[in-house]
Write a protein that holds these residues in place. Structure first.
Motif, PDB file in Angstrom:
ATOM      1  N   CYS A   1       0.659  -1.257  -0.066  1.00 19.33           N
ATOM      2  CA  CYS A   1       0.029  -0.183   0.080  1.00 19.33           C
ATOM      3  C   CYS A   1       0.847   1.267  -0.019  1.00 19.33           C
ATOM      4  CB  CYS A   1      -0.935  -0.009   1.266  1.00 19.33           C
ATOM      5  SG  CYS A   1      -2.177   1.400   1.057  1.00 19.33           S
TER       6      CYS A   1
ATOM      7  N   GLN B   1       1.228   5.452   0.865  1.00 19.87           N
ATOM      8  CA  GLN B   1       0.829   6.152   1.969  1.00 19.87           C
ATOM      9  C   GLN B   1      -0.179   7.381   1.738  1.00 19.87           C
ATOM     10  OE1 GLN B   1       0.293   5.793   5.181  1.00 19.87           O
ATOM     11  NE2 GLN B   1       0.904   7.857   6.233  1.00 19.87           N
TER      12      GLN B   1
ATOM     13  N   THR C   1      -1.761   4.283   6.107  1.00 21.22           N
ATOM     14  CA  THR C   1      -1.722   3.528   7.538  1.00 21.22           C
ATOM     15  C   THR C   1      -3.036   3.497   8.190  1.00 21.22           C
ATOM     16  OG1 THR C   1      -1.381   5.954   8.041  1.00 21.22           O
ATOM     17  CG2 THR C   1       0.558   4.377   8.080  1.00 21.22           C
TER      18      THR C   1
ATOM     19  N   LEU D   1      -4.171  -0.051   6.176  1.00 22.93           N
ATOM     20  CA  LEU D   1      -3.411  -1.152   7.119  1.00 22.93           C
ATOM     21  C   LEU D   1      -4.145  -1.448   8.360  1.00 22.93           C
ATOM     22  CD1 LEU D   1       0.089  -1.186   5.903  1.00 22.93           C
ATOM     23  CD2 LEU D   1      -1.932  -2.161   4.717  1.00 22.93           C
TER      24      LEU D   1
ATOM     25  N   ARG E   1       1.260  -6.849   5.783  1.00 22.50           N
ATOM     26  CA  ARG E   1       0.612  -5.508   5.384  1.00 22.50           C
ATOM     27  C   ARG E   1       2.044  -4.594   5.087  1.00 22.50           C
ATOM     28  NH1 ARG E   1      -1.935  -7.732   9.592  1.00 22.50           N
ATOM     29  NH2 ARG E   1      -0.327  -6.903  11.135  1.00 22.50           N
TER      30      ARG E   1
ATOM     31  N   MET F   1       4.305  -1.581   3.062  1.00 24.14           N
ATOM     32  CA  MET F   1       4.112   0.171   2.640  1.00 24.14           C
ATOM     33  C   MET F   1       5.051   0.079   1.725  1.00 24.14           C
ATOM     34  SD  MET F   1       2.669   2.308   5.704  1.00 24.14           S
ATOM     35  CE  MET F   1       1.873   3.259   4.329  1.00 24.14           C
TER      36      MET F   1
ATOM     37  N   ILE G   1       4.284   6.322   9.113  1.00 22.13           N
ATOM     38  CA  ILE G   1       4.553   5.228   9.083  1.00 22.13           C
ATOM     39  C   ILE G   1       5.490   4.304  10.093  1.00 22.13           C
ATOM     40  CG2 ILE G   1       6.116   3.681   7.584  1.00 22.13           C
ATOM     41  CD1 ILE G   1       5.356   5.928   5.292  1.00 22.13           C
TER      42      ILE G   1
ATOM     43  N   ALA H   1       3.220   3.124  12.818  1.00 16.69           N
ATOM     44  CA  ALA H   1       2.430   1.915  12.099  1.00 16.69           C
ATOM     45  C   ALA H   1       3.224   0.531  12.331  1.00 16.69           C
ATOM     46  CB  ALA H   1       2.080   2.026  10.670  1.00 16.69           C
ATOM     47  N   LEU H   2       4.518   0.851  12.031  1.00 16.23           N
ATOM     48  CA  LEU H   2       5.551  -0.197  12.099  1.00 16.23           C
ATOM     49  C   LEU H   2       5.638  -0.751  13.610  1.00 16.23           C
ATOM     50  CD1 LEU H   2       8.232   1.052   9.676  1.00 16.23           C
ATOM     51  CD2 LEU H   2       6.892  -1.021   9.497  1.00 16.23           C
TER      52      LEU H   2
ATOM     53  N   ALA I   1       1.807  -2.162  10.290  1.00 16.85           N
ATOM     54  CA  ALA I   1       2.356  -2.513   9.003  1.00 16.85           C
ATOM     55  C   ALA I   1       3.451  -3.436   9.335  1.00 16.85           C
ATOM     56  CB  ALA I   1       3.141  -1.309   8.557  1.00 16.85           C
ATOM     57  N   ASP I   2       3.888  -4.366   8.588  1.00 13.79           N
ATOM     58  CA  ASP I   2       5.003  -5.455   8.941  1.00 13.79           C
ATOM     59  C   ASP I   2       6.324  -4.897   8.367  1.00 13.79           C
ATOM     60  OD1 ASP I   2       3.638  -7.611  10.073  1.00 13.79           O
ATOM     61  OD2 ASP I   2       2.205  -7.561   8.129  1.00 13.79           O
TER      62      ASP I   2
ATOM     63  N   HIS J   1       7.965  -1.487   5.749  1.00 11.11           N
ATOM     64  CA  HIS J   1       8.124  -0.490   4.750  1.00 11.11           C
ATOM     65  C   HIS J   1       9.040  -0.454   3.819  1.00 11.11           C
ATOM     66  CE1 HIS J   1       9.483   3.736   3.799  1.00 11.11           C
ATOM     67  NE2 HIS J   1       8.343   3.865   3.121  1.00 11.11           N
TER      68      HIS J   1
END
Length: 275
Positions: free
Chosen positions: A199, A201, A209, A212, A224, A226, A236, A239-240, A245-246, A248
């Motif tokens: 995805c 951003q 974000t 996700l 997931r 980015m 981001i 999110a990590l 998010a897994d 970026h």
């Protein structure tokens, strides 16, 4: 493949040009103004320079004159990339000594081929096959024998970017789905679960974000990822840290790198399901 120096003060233009060049196997180098462009040319010895004409401080004509005056760089092709559109502008640019002229806004489908025409001995590849598909909330067609392949959902508000990414994954044993907004992605996921979502951003209406976060809540085993050109990483990184998010990855991305990351993501998703 070639090292191509982009001298351009518009970050969005640089991102698109670099993405396209990377997708075709070239190595982009960039500089935001004439002085730094000349410094990069001296340090990197590029195979070609694509230079904006209306640069801040030192304009493209001054950059061209400096590069052509240096014996080590005089033979490097320098192309003008410019929005100049008045009668006679093209002739003025070529008369100044530029080797070629590319108009803005650039045409993504032909940009790389236009540059490659000035690389000695370089072939001109066809545009990405997936570019012919409308990349809106749809899947790139795959043979029926691939129906059991894991699904990868690409989400980006730029249809051409979606087409390039889908083309990069064309030979992988995956089903590629595309959505050009977060809302379209979530609607698609209501109909069909996916193993991996990749995805962007910065999208209108719903940021990556946010997309996700909803996917994490609804489909926790989906991996997931980015893929962005974002400079502000605060959202981001949050999110990590939270697990929304897994991973970026920055744009531009090379095709081989993208394929490897998708393979790793599919393996991670399978391990989550097995637990």
């Amino acid at each position: 493949m070639a090292r191509i120096l982009i001298i351009e003060d518009n970050p969005a233009n640089v991102e698109l040009m670099a993405f396209l060049l990377t997708a075709y196997g070239h190595t982009p180098i960039s500089a935001p103004d004439g002085a730094r462009g000349i410094a990069e040319a001296r340090a990197q010895r590029p195979d070609l320079v694509a230079c904006d004409v209306n640069l801040p401080g030192m304009n493209g004509f001054a950059v061209l004159a400096t590069l052509k005056a240096e014996p080590a760089l005089a033979e490097v092709p320098v192309l003008a990339v410019t929005a100049l559109a008045m009668a006679g502008d093209r002739e003025k640019v070529l008369a100044a000594g530029f080797d070629g002229y590319i108009s803005k806004p650039i045409e993504p489908e032909s940009f790389v081929a236009e540059l490659e025409a000035f690389l000695p001995g370089a072939g001109v590849p066809p545009p990405p096959a997936a570019a012919a598909h409308q990349a809106r909330n749809t899947a790139v067609p795959v043979p029926p024998t691939q129906s059991a392949y894991p699904a990868v959902l690409l989400v980006d508000d730029d249809p051409f970017m979606l087409a390039v990414l889908a083309d990069m994954l064309g030979d992988e044993p995956v089903r590629v789905l595309c959505a050009n907004s977060g809302f379209d992605a979530l609607a698609l996921l209501e109909r069909e679960p996916v193993e991996v979502i990749l995805c962007d951003q910065a999208m209108p209406g719903m940021r990556g974000t946010e997309v996700l976060a909803q996917v994490a809540a609804r489909m926790p085993t989906t991996v997931r990822l980015m893929l962005t050109g974002q400079q502000d990483m605060a959202e981001i990184e949050a999110a990590l840290r939270s697990g929304v998010a897994d991973a970026h990855y920055p744009k531009p991305v090379a095709a081989a790198s993208l394929r490897e990351r998708i393979r790793q993501a599919v393996a991670l998703q399978r391990s989550r399901v097995a637990v």
